[in-house]
Scaffold this motif. Structure first.
Motif, PDB file in Angstrom:
ATOM      1  N   SER A 127     106.263   9.303  83.206  1.00 48.13           N
ATOM      2  CA  SER A 127     106.588   7.911  82.888  1.00 48.13           C
ATOM      3  C   SER A 127     105.823   6.999  83.838  1.00 48.13           C
ATOM      4  CB  SER A 127     108.092   7.681  83.025  1.00 48.13           C
ATOM      5  OG  SER A 127     108.422   6.350  82.763  1.00 48.13           O
ATOM      6  N   LEU A 128     105.015   6.124  83.245  1.00 53.51           N
ATOM      7  CA  LEU A 128     104.187   5.237  84.044  1.00 53.51           C
ATOM      8  C   LEU A 128     104.898   3.940  84.381  1.00 53.51           C
ATOM      9  CD1 LEU A 128     100.793   5.706  82.176  1.00 53.51           C
ATOM     10  CD2 LEU A 128     101.631   6.912  84.189  1.00 53.51           C
ATOM     11  N   VAL A 129     105.989   3.648  83.703  1.00 52.65           N
ATOM     12  CA  VAL A 129     106.725   2.412  83.956  1.00 52.65           C
ATOM     13  C   VAL A 129     108.208   2.728  84.066  1.00 52.65           C
ATOM     14  CG1 VAL A 129     105.046   0.957  82.772  1.00 52.65           C
ATOM     15  CG2 VAL A 129     106.900   1.968  81.478  1.00 52.65           C
ATOM     16  N   ASP A 130     108.951   1.787  84.589  1.00 52.30           N
ATOM     17  CA  ASP A 130     110.398   1.920  84.677  1.00 52.30           C
ATOM     18  C   ASP A 130     110.989   1.560  83.316  1.00 52.30           C
ATOM     19  OD1 ASP A 130     113.003   2.109  85.390  1.00 52.30           O
ATOM     20  OD2 ASP A 130     113.032   0.314  86.659  1.00 52.30           O
ATOM     21  N   GLU A 131     111.356   2.584  82.552  1.00 47.49           N
ATOM     22  CA  GLU A 131     111.803   2.354  81.189  1.00 47.49           C
ATOM     23  C   GLU A 131     113.139   1.619  81.129  1.00 47.49           C
ATOM     24  OE1 GLU A 131     111.808   5.848  78.847  1.00 47.49           O
ATOM     25  OE2 GLU A 131     109.709   6.339  79.217  1.00 47.49           O
ATOM     26  N   ASP A 132     113.944   1.694  82.208  1.00 51.40           N
ATOM     27  CA  ASP A 132     115.246   1.035  82.189  1.00 51.40           C
ATOM     28  C   ASP A 132     115.121  -0.484  82.128  1.00 51.40           C
ATOM     29  OD1 ASP A 132     116.472   3.491  82.315  1.00 51.40           O
ATOM     30  OD2 ASP A 132     116.600   3.488  84.505  1.00 51.40           O
ATOM     31  N   SER A 133     113.984  -1.002  82.604  1.00 46.05           N
ATOM     32  CA  SER A 133     113.807  -2.454  82.633  1.00 46.05           C
ATOM     33  C   SER A 133     113.165  -2.989  81.364  1.00 46.05           C
ATOM     34  CB  SER A 133     112.933  -2.841  83.838  1.00 46.05           C
ATOM     35  OG  SER A 133     111.643  -2.245  83.722  1.00 46.05           O
ATOM     36  N   LEU A 134     112.873  -2.127  80.397  1.00 41.31           N
ATOM     37  CA  LEU A 134     112.208  -2.551  79.167  1.00 41.31           C
ATOM     38  C   LEU A 134     113.216  -2.701  78.037  1.00 41.31           C
ATOM     39  CD1 LEU A 134     109.104  -0.152  79.233  1.00 41.31           C
ATOM     40  CD2 LEU A 134     109.209  -2.522  80.004  1.00 41.31           C
ATOM     41  N   PRO A 135     112.956  -3.612  77.093  1.00 42.14           N
ATOM     42  CA  PRO A 135     113.831  -3.713  75.912  1.00 42.14           C
ATOM     43  C   PRO A 135     113.745  -2.448  75.072  1.00 42.14           C
ATOM     44  CG  PRO A 135     111.893  -5.115  75.687  1.00 42.14           C
ATOM     45  CD  PRO A 135     111.890  -4.615  77.096  1.00 42.14           C
ATOM     46  N   GLN A 136     114.770  -2.194  74.275  1.00 37.64           N
ATOM     47  CA  GLN A 136     114.854  -0.952  73.517  1.00 37.64           C
ATOM     48  C   GLN A 136     113.706  -0.799  72.532  1.00 37.64           C
ATOM     49  OE1 GLN A 136     117.054   1.472  74.146  1.00 37.64           O
ATOM     50  NE2 GLN A 136     115.905   2.718  72.668  1.00 37.64           N
ATOM     51  N   SER A 137     113.312  -1.888  71.870  1.00 36.51           N
ATOM     52  CA  SER A 137     112.206  -1.805  70.903  1.00 36.51           C
ATOM     53  C   SER A 137     110.913  -1.374  71.580  1.00 36.51           C
ATOM     54  CB  SER A 137     112.012  -3.159  70.214  1.00 36.51           C
ATOM     55  OG  SER A 137     111.717  -4.168  71.178  1.00 36.51           O
ATOM     56  N   LEU A 138     110.674  -1.894  72.792  1.00 34.58           N
ATOM     57  CA  LEU A 138     109.473  -1.510  73.524  1.00 34.58           C
ATOM     58  C   LEU A 138     109.575  -0.083  74.031  1.00 34.58           C
ATOM     59  CD1 LEU A 138     106.748  -2.543  74.471  1.00 34.58           C
ATOM     60  CD2 LEU A 138     107.839  -3.340  76.573  1.00 34.58           C
ATOM     61  N   LYS A 139     110.800   0.348  74.397  1.00 39.65           N
ATOM     62  CA  LYS A 139     111.000   1.737  74.822  1.00 39.65           C
ATOM     63  C   LYS A 139     110.646   2.706  73.701  1.00 39.65           C
ATOM     64  CE  LYS A 139     114.755   1.004  78.141  1.00 39.65           C
ATOM     65  NZ  LYS A 139     116.169   1.309  78.448  1.00 39.65           N
ATOM     66  N   ASP A 140     111.073   2.360  72.491  1.00 41.43           N
ATOM     67  CA  ASP A 140     110.799   3.237  71.354  1.00 41.43           C
ATOM     68  C   ASP A 140     109.303   3.349  71.089  1.00 41.43           C
ATOM     69  OD1 ASP A 140     113.515   3.559  71.069  1.00 41.43           O
ATOM     70  OD2 ASP A 140     113.719   2.001  69.525  1.00 41.43           O
ATOM     71  N   LYS A 141     108.605   2.221  71.158  1.00 47.14           N
ATOM     72  CA  LYS A 141     107.164   2.250  70.921  1.00 47.14           C
ATOM     73  C   LYS A 141     106.442   2.997  72.029  1.00 47.14           C
ATOM     74  CE  LYS A 141     106.982  -2.056  68.240  1.00 47.14           C
ATOM     75  NZ  LYS A 141     106.388  -1.469  67.025  1.00 47.14           N
ATOM     76  N   LEU A 142     106.865   2.771  73.265  1.00 48.44           N
ATOM     77  CA  LEU A 142     106.253   3.459  74.396  1.00 48.44           C
ATOM     78  C   LEU A 142     106.488   4.954  74.316  1.00 48.44           C
ATOM     79  CD1 LEU A 142     104.708   3.103  77.055  1.00 48.44           C
ATOM     80  CD2 LEU A 142     106.904   2.845  78.213  1.00 48.44           C
ATOM     81  N   LYS A 143     107.696   5.364  73.919  1.00 47.21           N
ATOM     82  CA  LYS A 143     108.026   6.781  73.780  1.00 47.21           C
ATOM     83  C   LYS A 143     107.157   7.435  72.702  1.00 47.21           C
ATOM     84  CE  LYS A 143     112.026   9.840  73.218  1.00 47.21           C
ATOM     85  NZ  LYS A 143     111.455  10.674  72.154  1.00 47.21           N
ATOM     86  N   LYS A 144     106.950   6.705  71.593  1.00 53.32           N
ATOM     87  CA  LYS A 144     106.129   7.234  70.512  1.00 53.32           C
ATOM     88  C   LYS A 144     104.692   7.418  70.961  1.00 53.32           C
ATOM     89  CE  LYS A 144     104.571   6.222  65.806  1.00 53.32           C
ATOM     90  NZ  LYS A 144     104.618   5.248  64.681  1.00 53.32           N
ATOM     91  N   VAL A 145     104.180   6.453  71.711  1.00 49.97           N
ATOM     92  CA  VAL A 145     102.799   6.527  72.191  1.00 49.97           C
ATOM     93  C   VAL A 145     102.623   7.668  73.178  1.00 49.97           C
ATOM     94  CG1 VAL A 145     101.087   5.323  73.609  1.00 49.97           C
ATOM     95  CG2 VAL A 145     102.227   4.121  71.752  1.00 49.97           C
ATOM     96  N   MET A 146     103.620   7.895  74.052  1.00 48.11           N
ATOM     97  CA  MET A 146     103.502   8.911  75.089  1.00 48.11           C
ATOM     98  C   MET A 146     103.760  10.317  74.565  1.00 48.11           C
ATOM     99  SD  MET A 146     105.324   6.909  78.277  1.00 48.11           S
ATOM    100  CE  MET A 146     104.898   8.177  79.453  1.00 48.11           C
TER     101      MET A 146
END
Length: 330
Positions: A176-195
Motif C-alpha cells: 500500500s503506497l498510501v494510507d487507505e484509511d484517510s481516503l473516501p470509500q469510492s477512491l479506495k475501491d478504485k485504488l484497490k482495483k488498480v493495485m
C-alpha cells in the motif's frame, strides 16, 4: 524573375501610402494583382522558401546553440527567426500527437495481451472441466454396474469444482503506497482495483503518462516564474525569463519527439535511448542557463539544482492531482 509592382502608392490592404515596395503600416508587398501564372508560382515559391529559411535559422541553433535564440530575440534580431510562441505551439502539437500515438499503441498492446491471456485461461478451464466430466461419467457407469449386482444405490461422484488460486496471499502482499484509511470509500475501491488487477494497473499507468504533455504545458509559465526567483538579482524582466522558458521547452518537446520516433525504430534499446536523452536534456538546460545568465560554472550548477528542486516539487504536486483525477475517471 522581376516582380511587377503597382504604380499606385496606396496599400490595397490598409490604404496607407506606400513609399517603397512594402507598406510601412501592415507590411504587405505592393504587387500587381493581375499577373501571369509563372509570376504567381514564383511569388508563392519565394514566400515558401522565405519561411523555410526562417525555419532552419531557428531549428538548427535551437539544437546546436543553447540559449542562442533567446539572446537573438532580445538583441532585436527577430525577423530572421520564427516567433517563439508560434514555434512552441507547432512543436508542442507535434509532440502531443506522437506522445498520444505512443500511449494508444501501448494501450492496444496491453488489451491484446490481456485478451490472449483470457482466451488461454478459458481454454485451460474448458479442458479441465471436460476431463472432470469424463471422470464423473465413468464413475457413474461403474456405480450403476455395481448396483445391478449388489442391489445397492448407485454411488454418484460429482465433478470436482475448479478452484481459483488463493488470491488472499496475493492481495496480502500488495504494498500500500498510501494510507487507505484517510481516503473516501469510492477512491479506495478504485485504488484497490488498480493495485490488484494487472490490466487495470497497466491501463492506469498508461493513461497517467498520457497526461504528461498537458502538465508540461501548464507548468511552462511557472518554470519562468521559478527562473525569476532563482535569478532574483538579475535585472531581466519576467517576459525575458518566459521567452527563455519557451525556447527551452521547445527544445525539450522537439527532442522528445525525436526520442519517441527512435524508440519506435529501435525498440530493443529504448531504455538506453531514454537514458542518454535524459542526460542530453539536463546538459542542454545547464548550458543554456550559463549562456543566458552569464553566471560562473558552479553558481550555474547551484541555481540549476535549485531550479530542478522547485520545478520537481511543482511537478510532484501537479502529478498528485492528476493521479487523483485519473483514478476518478477510470
Amino acid at each position: 524573375m522581376k516582380k511587377h509592382y503597382r504604380s499606385d502608392n496606396s496599400c490595397l490592404n490598409c490604404s496607407t501610402t506606400v513609399s517603397d515596395k512594402f507598406c510601412p503600416s501592415c507590411g504587405q508587398e505592393n504587387l500587381e494583382l493581375h499577373e501571369d501564372f509563372l509570376h504567381l508560382v514564383l511569388h508563392s515559391v519565394g514566400h515558401y522558401f522565405h519561411f523555410e529559411s526562417k525555419f532552419f535559422n531557428s531549428i538548427v541553433p535551437l539544437f546546436t546553440k543553447p540559449g542562442y535564440l533567446t539572446k537573438e530575440y532580445f538583441a532585436g534580431k527577430r525577423a530572421s527567426h520564427l516567433n517563439p510562441i508560434s514555434m512552441y505551439i507547432s512543436i508542442s502539437i507535434l509532440f502531443f500527437f506522437l506522445f498520444t500515438a505512443n500511449s494508444n499503441s501501448n494501450k492496444k498492446d496491453i488489451l491484446e495481451e490481456n485478451a490472449t491471456q483470457e482466451n488461454t485461461a478459458v481454454n485451460t478451464a474448458a479442458d479441465k472441466q471436460s476431463g472432470a466430466d469424463t471422470y464423473t461419467i465413468l464413475n457413474n457407469a461403474k456405480a450403476v454396474s455395481d448396483s445391478a449386482s449388489t442391489r445397492n444405490d448407485a454411488i454418484v461422484y460429482t465433478a470436482p469444482t475448479a478452484t481459483e488460486p488463493d488470491t488472499a496471499d496475493k492481495k496480502g502482499t500488495t504494498l500500500s503506497l498510501v494510507d487507505e484509511d484517510s481516503l473516501p470509500q469510492s477512491l479506495k475501491d478504485k485504488l484497490k482495483k488498480v493495485m490488484d488487477d494487472d490490466l487495470s494497473g497497466q491501463l492506469f499507468l498508461n493513461k497517467l503518462v498520457s497526461h504528461f504533455p498537458k502538465i508540461m504545458f501548464i507548468l511552462l509559465p511557472l518554470f519562468a516564474l521559478i527562473l525569476k526567483l532563482v535569478h532574483i538579482r538579475s535585472k531581466k524582466y519576467y517576459a525575458e525569463h518566459l521567452i527563455y522558458s519557451i525556447h527551452v521547452h521547445s527544445f525539450l518537446f522537439l527532442f522528445g519527439s525525436i526520442l519517441i520516433i527512435l524508440q519506435w525504430i529501435l525498440p530493443f534499446i529504448s531504455g538506453w535511448i531514454m537514458f542518454i536523452g535524459f542526460i542530453i536534456m539536463l546538459w542542454y538546460i545547464y548550458r543554456s542557463m550559463r549562456n543566458i545568465y552569464r553566471s560562473s560554472r558552479w553558481l550555474t550548477v547551484y541555481k540549476f539544482f535549485m531550479l530542478a528542486f522547485a520545478y520537481g516539487c511543482l511537478m510532484l504536486l501537479s502529478g498528485s492531482i492528476v493521479v487523483l483525477a485519473t483514478l476518478y475517471t477510470m
